[in-house]
Every structure is written in C-alpha cells, then in structure tokens.
Design an enzyme around this catalytic site. Structure first.
Site, PDB file in Angstrom:
ATOM      1  N   GLU A  77       0.836  -1.195   0.000  1.00 26.60           N
ATOM      2  CA  GLU A  77       0.000   0.000   0.000  1.00 26.60           C
ATOM      3  C   GLU A  77       0.872   1.247   0.000  1.00 26.60           C
ATOM      4  O   GLU A  77       2.012   1.224   0.477  1.00 26.60           O
ATOM      5  CB  GLU A  77      -0.917  -0.001   1.233  1.00 26.60           C
ATOM      6  CG  GLU A  77      -1.952  -1.113   1.151  1.00 26.60           C
ATOM      7  CD  GLU A  77      -2.963  -1.093   2.293  1.00 26.60           C
ATOM      8  OE1 GLU A  77      -4.123  -1.410   2.029  1.00 26.60           O
ATOM      9  OE2 GLU A  77      -2.586  -0.766   3.429  1.00 26.60           O
ATOM     10  N   GLU A  79      11.021  -1.677   6.627  1.00 26.09           N
ATOM     11  CA  GLU A  79      12.144  -0.979   7.262  1.00 26.09           C
ATOM     12  C   GLU A  79      13.174  -0.589   6.187  1.00 26.09           C
ATOM     13  O   GLU A  79      13.893  -1.446   5.664  1.00 26.09           O
ATOM     14  CB  GLU A  79      12.781  -1.890   8.329  1.00 26.09           C
ATOM     15  CG  GLU A  79      14.092  -1.372   8.890  1.00 26.09           C
ATOM     16  CD  GLU A  79      14.051   0.082   9.359  1.00 26.09           C
ATOM     17  OE1 GLU A  79      13.143   0.455  10.118  1.00 26.09           O
ATOM     18  OE2 GLU A  79      14.936   0.861   8.946  1.00 26.09           O
ATOM     19  N   CYS A  98       6.784  -6.403   6.865  1.00 29.80           N
ATOM     20  CA  CYS A  98       7.944  -5.957   7.643  1.00 29.80           C
ATOM     21  C   CYS A  98       8.263  -7.048   8.651  1.00 29.80           C
ATOM     22  O   CYS A  98       7.369  -7.614   9.272  1.00 29.80           O
ATOM     23  CB  CYS A  98       7.639  -4.650   8.367  1.00 29.80           C
ATOM     24  SG  CYS A  98       9.053  -4.022   9.306  1.00 29.80           S
ATOM     25  N   CYS A 151       3.901   8.735   0.665  1.00 29.37           N
ATOM     26  CA  CYS A 151       4.522   7.855   1.644  1.00 29.37           C
ATOM     27  C   CYS A 151       4.734   6.500   0.961  1.00 29.37           C
ATOM     28  O   CYS A 151       3.790   5.791   0.636  1.00 29.37           O
ATOM     29  CB  CYS A 151       3.565   7.752   2.831  1.00 29.37           C
ATOM     30  SG  CYS A 151       4.169   6.667   4.112  1.00 29.37           S
ATOM     31  N   CYS A 158       1.980  -1.801  15.202  1.00 28.30           N
ATOM     32  CA  CYS A 158       1.968  -1.496  13.767  1.00 28.30           C
ATOM     33  C   CYS A 158       1.255  -2.582  12.964  1.00 28.30           C
ATOM     34  O   CYS A 158       1.564  -3.766  13.098  1.00 28.30           O
ATOM     35  CB  CYS A 158       3.410  -1.343  13.295  1.00 28.30           C
ATOM     36  SG  CYS A 158       3.557  -1.106  11.518  1.00 28.30           S
ATOM     37  N   CYS A 175      -0.253   6.579   9.904  1.00 20.42           N
ATOM     38  CA  CYS A 175       0.995   5.905  10.263  1.00 20.42           C
ATOM     39  C   CYS A 175       0.690   4.570  10.912  1.00 20.42           C
ATOM     40  O   CYS A 175      -0.129   4.503  11.824  1.00 20.42           O
ATOM     41  CB  CYS A 175       1.778   6.729  11.266  1.00 20.42           C
ATOM     42  SG  CYS A 175       2.187   8.340  10.689  1.00 20.42           S
ATOM     43  N   CYS A 184       6.893  -4.669  15.298  1.00 19.00           N
ATOM     44  CA  CYS A 184       6.506  -3.694  16.331  1.00 19.00           C
ATOM     45  C   CYS A 184       5.054  -3.956  16.722  1.00 19.00           C
ATOM     46  O   CYS A 184       4.200  -4.184  15.878  1.00 19.00           O
ATOM     47  CB  CYS A 184       6.671  -2.266  15.814  1.00 19.00           C
ATOM     48  SG  CYS A 184       8.361  -1.912  15.321  1.00 19.00           S
TER      49      CYS A 184
HETATM   50  N1  SAH Z   1       9.722   1.042   9.471  1.00 21.88           N
HETATM   51  C1  SAH Z   1       9.944   2.425   9.547  1.00 21.88           C
HETATM   52  C2  SAH Z   1       9.041   3.254   8.643  1.00 21.88           C
HETATM   53  C3  SAH Z   1       7.592   2.863   8.588  1.00 21.88           C
HETATM   54  S1  SAH Z   1       6.648   3.119  10.034  1.00 21.88           S
HETATM   55  C4  SAH Z   1       9.833   2.918  10.982  1.00 21.88           C
HETATM   56  O1  SAH Z   1       9.427   2.141  11.836  1.00 21.88           O
HETATM   57  O2  SAH Z   1      10.193   4.070  11.229  1.00 21.88           O
HETATM   58  C5  SAH Z   1       6.408   4.871  10.030  1.00 21.88           C
HETATM   59  C6  SAH Z   1       6.070   5.485  11.383  1.00 21.88           C
HETATM   60  O3  SAH Z   1       4.777   5.056  11.815  1.00 21.88           O
HETATM   61  C7  SAH Z   1       7.041   5.088  12.489  1.00 21.88           C
HETATM   62  O4  SAH Z   1       7.458   6.224  13.196  1.00 21.88           O
HETATM   63  C8  SAH Z   1       6.193   4.199  13.396  1.00 21.88           C
HETATM   64  O5  SAH Z   1       6.650   4.264  14.717  1.00 21.88           O
HETATM   65  C9  SAH Z   1       4.830   4.809  13.201  1.00 21.88           C
HETATM   66  N2  SAH Z   1       3.720   3.915  13.558  1.00 21.88           N
HETATM   67  C10 SAH Z   1       3.657   2.577  13.432  1.00 21.88           C
HETATM   68  N3  SAH Z   1       2.467   2.104  13.867  1.00 21.88           N
HETATM   69  C11 SAH Z   1       1.763   3.188  14.283  1.00 21.88           C
HETATM   70  C12 SAH Z   1       0.448   3.361  14.816  1.00 21.88           C
HETATM   71  N4  SAH Z   1      -0.373   2.339  15.008  1.00 21.88           N
HETATM   72  N5  SAH Z   1       0.052   4.614  15.138  1.00 21.88           N
HETATM   73  C13 SAH Z   1       0.867   5.692  14.907  1.00 21.88           C
HETATM   74  N6  SAH Z   1       2.101   5.582  14.382  1.00 21.88           N
HETATM   75  C14 SAH Z   1       2.548   4.347  14.079  1.00 21.88           C
HETATM   76 FE1  SF4 Z   2       8.134  -2.339  10.582  1.00 14.65          FE
HETATM   77 FE2  SF4 Z   2       8.173   0.316  11.045  1.00 14.65          FE
HETATM   78 FE3  SF4 Z   2       5.921  -1.126  11.398  1.00 14.65          FE
HETATM   79 FE4  SF4 Z   2       7.971  -1.440  13.064  1.00 14.65          FE
HETATM   80  S1  SF4 Z   2       6.756   0.439  12.782  1.00 14.65           S
HETATM   81  S2  SF4 Z   2       6.755  -3.094  12.142  1.00 14.65           S
HETATM   82  S3  SF4 Z   2       9.699  -1.204  11.711  1.00 14.65           S
HETATM   83  S4  SF4 Z   2       6.968  -0.784   9.491  1.00 14.65           S
END
Ligand code: SAH
Ligand code: SF4
Length: 338
Positions: free
Chosen positions: A92, A158, A112, A105, A119, A331, A116
């Site tokens: 996406e 990532e 990934c 974006c 996410c 995000c 996390c």
């Molecule tokens: N993998 C990279 C880039 C993609 S995530 C990273 O982790 O930085 C992009 C951003 O979205 C990151 O700062 C992550 O912490 C944030 N993010 C992930 N899940 C989220 C959520 N459920 N609510 C708000 N931000 C989130």
């Molecule tokens: Fe991957 Fe970034 Fe999501 Fe963590 S926040 S699972 S590193 S995409």
C-alpha cells in the site's frame, strides 16, 4: 522473454544501450519519457530513432503494478492505493495533501519483519524487499493526477534493510530526467538501525532522517519494538548525533504516543534530557488504533499535556495528526486490510 522497462531503465539501461550500439545520452531521453512524461508506449517516444524504439519494443514491455484498490478520504486530502506487483506481492502507498505540501509515503518492503507491537504492517506476512522500480511505480501512479513535492519512506517496511534499492529510487526521484524533487524533501524513517543512519549521513547527507524512538525506557521500547533489543537507545542517539554533526541538518525523532504506556511527565522529561545535545525535531504521532491491538489512543488532553511538557526544551515539537486514519491510511495502519 521481454522484461519490465521500468526495471531495465533503472538497473541496466547503460549496458543495453551499449549492446544496441546507441549513445549513452539515450538513457536520459528514455528516463524522461518513462518518469517525467508518463509514456505508456514506445511509439510515443518521438525523439528516439525508429531502430531503437523497435529494439526496446522487442526486449521490454511498459507496465506498472496492478492497481487493486483506491480509497479516498472524504475531504480528498488523502488517497491510499493498494498495488499488486508482478509476483503478486501486495503493498500500500499513500498520498497526502496538507496546506501546500503534497507528500507520498512510499513502501519499501512487502510486509515488515520487525514486529513492532503497535503497527499493522507487522501483522501481515513479510514477503520481500521491493526493488527500486517498484518504489518508483508508487509515485508514478499518483503523479498522473496529483502533485508530488515530498517523498517519505514511511510506508510498509524498514528502509535500512533495503538501502541499495532505496538509493537507486532516490536517484530517479531527484534526477532532472525523473521527478526533479530535491533530496531535502525526501525523508527516510527508520525503526532505529544505527549503521543505516551512519550510512545515510556519509553517502546521502542531503536526505532527511527520522528515527522511531517511541520510548525512552529501554524496557518499554523493547516491549514495543523487539528490534530495540539489538540496538540500545544510547547507540541510536550516537548515530543520530553523527548524522547531525556530519550533515548540519536536524534529525527527527518520531514518538508514537500511546495512552498509559509512554506518555507520562517522566517520559517527557527523560526524552528532553536524552535529546538535549542533538539538533532535532520531535514529532509526536498519536497512536492510530489497529485491529486487535490492546493499546489505547491518547485523547486530545493527554496529547496536549505531553506536548506542553516537551515545549520547555530546545527541540521543535510537532504533533502529526495522521492524515487518513479513517481510511486506514495513517501511520502504522498500512496492511491492516490486506
Ligand atoms: N519502518 C519504519 C518506517 C515505517 S513506520 C519505521 O518504523 O520508522 C512509520 C512510522 O509510523 C514510524 O514512526 C512508526 O513508529 C509509526 N507507527 C507505526 N504504527 C503506528 C500506529 N499504530 N500509530 C501511529 N504511528 C505508528
Ligand atoms: Fe516495521 Fe516500522 Fe511497522 Fe515497526 S513500525 S513493524 S519497523 S513498518
């Protein structure tokens, strides 16, 4: 067998032109047609010799990934696309308009591996790294009907685990024969891989870096982001300092604010202390709920309280109210519907 010209144009067009006995400058023309003028056939490439067009036609096809879904927010300011790659991997990508900024974006991986807890991308199966042309194709879709002046590698995946392809994609994004977007308007967001941050400082110093810090307690950070076990916060901050010293630019710390998890006054104080020596912006991202996670979104009072604590420091504080969270385009929400 024919190959995808977008891939060919980025990965090996120089070699092809040599085989065809053509001058190297033909590459610039081909890039212009593909990346700037959105050509959909070799016939359109009117300034290429007929012979070259025929050779290209016999070796390549022009095809973007398949568009399988388009979702627009009600105010038309956010658009999310789901695209299916040639091997059926689905990703996406999101376009957002905010005042006079138009940002895409980009996803750099299908899924990934980092898991996390907050996410949505972590919930789908990791498939593979995307290639540079697949990242560019995300921009080409939007470019047909929308302005783009900023690119952030903040979609699925990532970036630091796919830097070679990202570097190639950035070449197309910044080239005058490509999208002509200044490197200063490109940001790579990482979960915090120190050697990747150092690499960008050394090799791509004009590119912005954002680090998903998300917690200042080693324990909480590791619970939220399993990768943190490998890279202690101190190491991450050293890499951040290296980046700011080397590039003269600020770095961004992203902080997904989760109610009752990382939003106390102590967390804010500690965050200011840790980042005091680093020229930075702190970007608070209120947690966007994802299906079946047990975390709680902070309310506007909690967000404001945390922001006010931080304002007593030197850093610039911003709150990113995720655009498009109602269409699961905010995000951390990419992949939630896949
Ligand atoms: N993998 C990279 C880039 C993609 S995530 C990273 O982790 O930085 C992009 C951003 O979205 C990151 O700062 C992550 O912490 C944030 N993010 C992930 N899940 C989220 C959520 N459920 N609510 C708000 N931000 C989130
Ligand atoms: Fe991957 Fe970034 Fe999501 Fe963590 S926040 S699972 S590193 S995409």
């Amino acid at each position: 067998m024919k190959n995808n010209i977008y891939k060919g144009a980025i990965d090996y067009i120089e070699k092809k032109l040599e085989d065809y006995n053509e001058k190297p400058f033909r590459k610039d023309q081909i890039w212009l047609w593909l990346f700037k003028k959105d050509a959909t056939s070799f016939d359109e490439m009117t300034d290429l010799p007929k012979k070259l067009k025929e050779k290209l036609e016999s070796d390549f096809y022009i095809k973007l990934p398949k568009l399988i879904k388009t979702i627009k927010s009600e105010d038309d300011k956010t658009i999310k696309l789901a695209l299916r790659m040639e091997d059926r991997a689905i990703i996406e990508t999101v376009w957002m308009k905010e005042q006079n900024r138009h940002t895409v974006c980009i996803s750099c991986q299908a899924g990934c591996k980092l898991g996390c807890r907050f996410c949505a991308t972590a919930r789908i199966k990791f498939k593979r790294n995307l290639e540079a042309y697949e990242m560019i194709s995300q921009l080409l879709y939007f470019k047909r009907s929308n302005l783009i002046d900023r690119v952030v590698f903040m979609g699925m995946g990532e970036p630091m685990f796919n830097l070679t392809e990202i570097e190639k994609a950035i070449e197309v994004i910044t080239s005058d024969y490509g999208l002509t977007i200044s490197p200063k308007r490109i940001t790579i967001s990482t979960s915090g891989i120190p050697h990747g941050i150092v690499y960008i400082a050394d090799k791509m110093p004009k590119i912005g870096v954002a680090i998903s810090l998300n917690s200042v307690s080693e324990k909480t950070r590791t619970e939220l982001m399993p990768i943190a076990r490998k890279y202690p916060i101190r190491e991450l901050l050293n890499a951040a300092k290296y980046y700011t010293d080397k590039t003269g630019r600020k770095i961004t710390f992203e902080y997904v604010l989760i109610s009752g998890v990382n939003d106390s006054r102590d967390d804010a104080r500690h965050l200011l202390e840790l980042t005091r020596e680093i020229p930075c912006k702190i970007n608070i991202i209120p947690y966007n709920p994802i299906p079946s996670a047990r975390y709680k979104k902070p309310d506007s009072f909690e967000i404001d309280k945390f922001r006010t604590y931080l304002m007593s420091g030197k850093a610039t504080i911003t709150v990113r109210f995720s655009k498009g969270s109602e269409i699961l385009a905010g995000c951390g929400q990419l992949g939630a519907e896949l």
